[in-house]
Design an enzyme around this catalytic site. Sequence first.
Site, PDB file in Angstrom:
ATOM      1  N   CYS A   1       0.855  -1.186   0.000  1.00 42.83           N
ATOM      2  CA  CYS A   1       0.000   0.000   0.000  1.00 42.83           C
ATOM      3  C   CYS A   1       0.888   1.232   0.000  1.00 42.83           C
ATOM      4  O   CYS A   1       1.866   1.297   0.750  1.00 42.83           O
ATOM      5  CB  CYS A   1      -0.897  -0.018   1.243  1.00 42.83           C
ATOM      6  SG  CYS A   1      -2.020   1.384   1.355  1.00 42.83           S
TER       7      CYS A   1
ATOM      8  N   HIS B   1      -9.048  -3.599  -2.379  1.00 40.66           N
ATOM      9  CA  HIS B   1      -8.075  -2.880  -1.545  1.00 40.66           C
ATOM     10  C   HIS B   1      -8.447  -1.393  -1.461  1.00 40.66           C
ATOM     11  O   HIS B   1      -8.518  -0.817  -0.369  1.00 40.66           O
ATOM     12  CB  HIS B   1      -6.680  -3.074  -2.140  1.00 40.66           C
ATOM     13  CG  HIS B   1      -5.594  -2.350  -1.428  1.00 40.66           C
ATOM     14  ND1 HIS B   1      -4.619  -3.005  -0.713  1.00 40.66           N
ATOM     15  CD2 HIS B   1      -5.305  -1.029  -1.314  1.00 40.66           C
ATOM     16  CE1 HIS B   1      -3.784  -2.115  -0.196  1.00 40.66           C
ATOM     17  NE2 HIS B   1      -4.178  -0.909  -0.556  1.00 40.66           N
ATOM     18  N   GLU B   2      -8.702  -0.783  -2.616  1.00 36.06           N
ATOM     19  CA  GLU B   2      -9.020   0.654  -2.651  1.00 36.06           C
ATOM     20  C   GLU B   2     -10.399   0.931  -2.057  1.00 36.06           C
ATOM     21  O   GLU B   2     -10.578   1.921  -1.333  1.00 36.06           O
ATOM     22  CB  GLU B   2      -8.916   1.200  -4.079  1.00 36.06           C
ATOM     23  CG  GLU B   2      -7.545   1.066  -4.709  1.00 36.06           C
ATOM     24  CD  GLU B   2      -6.400   1.621  -3.875  1.00 36.06           C
ATOM     25  OE1 GLU B   2      -6.603   2.598  -3.119  1.00 36.06           O
ATOM     26  OE2 GLU B   2      -5.285   1.070  -3.960  1.00 36.06           O
TER      27      GLU B   2
ATOM     28  N   HIS C   1     -10.252   1.274   1.574  1.00 36.62           N
ATOM     29  CA  HIS C   1      -9.769   2.586   2.041  1.00 36.62           C
ATOM     30  C   HIS C   1     -10.951   3.518   2.297  1.00 36.62           C
ATOM     31  O   HIS C   1     -10.917   4.312   3.239  1.00 36.62           O
ATOM     32  CB  HIS C   1      -8.839   3.234   1.016  1.00 36.62           C
ATOM     33  CG  HIS C   1      -7.406   2.847   1.140  1.00 36.62           C
ATOM     34  ND1 HIS C   1      -6.649   3.117   2.262  1.00 36.62           N
ATOM     35  CD2 HIS C   1      -6.575   2.221   0.274  1.00 36.62           C
ATOM     36  CE1 HIS C   1      -5.408   2.677   2.081  1.00 36.62           C
ATOM     37  NE2 HIS C   1      -5.341   2.122   0.879  1.00 36.62           N
TER      38      HIS C   1
END
Length: 186
Positions: A108, A150-151, A154
């Site tokens: 990351c 993953h994003e 966030h």
Amino acid sequence: MIKPITVYGNSVLRKECEDIEQSYPNIQEIIETMWQTLRDADGCGLAAPQINLPIKLFIVNSRDTYTYMSAKEREHFFVEEDCGIEETFINAEIIAYSEKVWTAGEGCLSIPDLYEEVTRPWSITIKYQNSEFKEQNRTYHGYTARIIQHEFEHTQGKLYIDHLSPLRRQLIKNKLMRIIKENRRK
């Protein structure tokens, strides 16, 4: 304009982000800034909290990764007919996850120099708006789905390290504390 990337320890990375409207101030400029920042960092994805904005916006570039992979790697990480994407995701919601999962290394931009094995669903279906705020509903697989997950996380205030076992988190604790200390000095 290239923005500094928000680093582990900053509270914005743990906030659940807000939905945005097309009237959000300077939204197209923010999107372009994110693309410039991502290219400068040589990453494959970037979420708004990583440039200190708690909004539901992220970008994904799996096309460059596809380009640099060997044919054998592509077979493992991408499905047939998938050459990667360059896409903007606004107000995204993952509406389905596959039962099939796979484990691969992840890093990351907000947690420099740390890579860990993470297990994620192989494919997802996601509802979102693109950069023109047009509604999309798509299914992605493999490496592209991994970056999206993953994003997306966030924007939910989660980080990939949250998927690690308690033992593994304990083993990387000193590295994480070092990242926090180094960035307090800056």
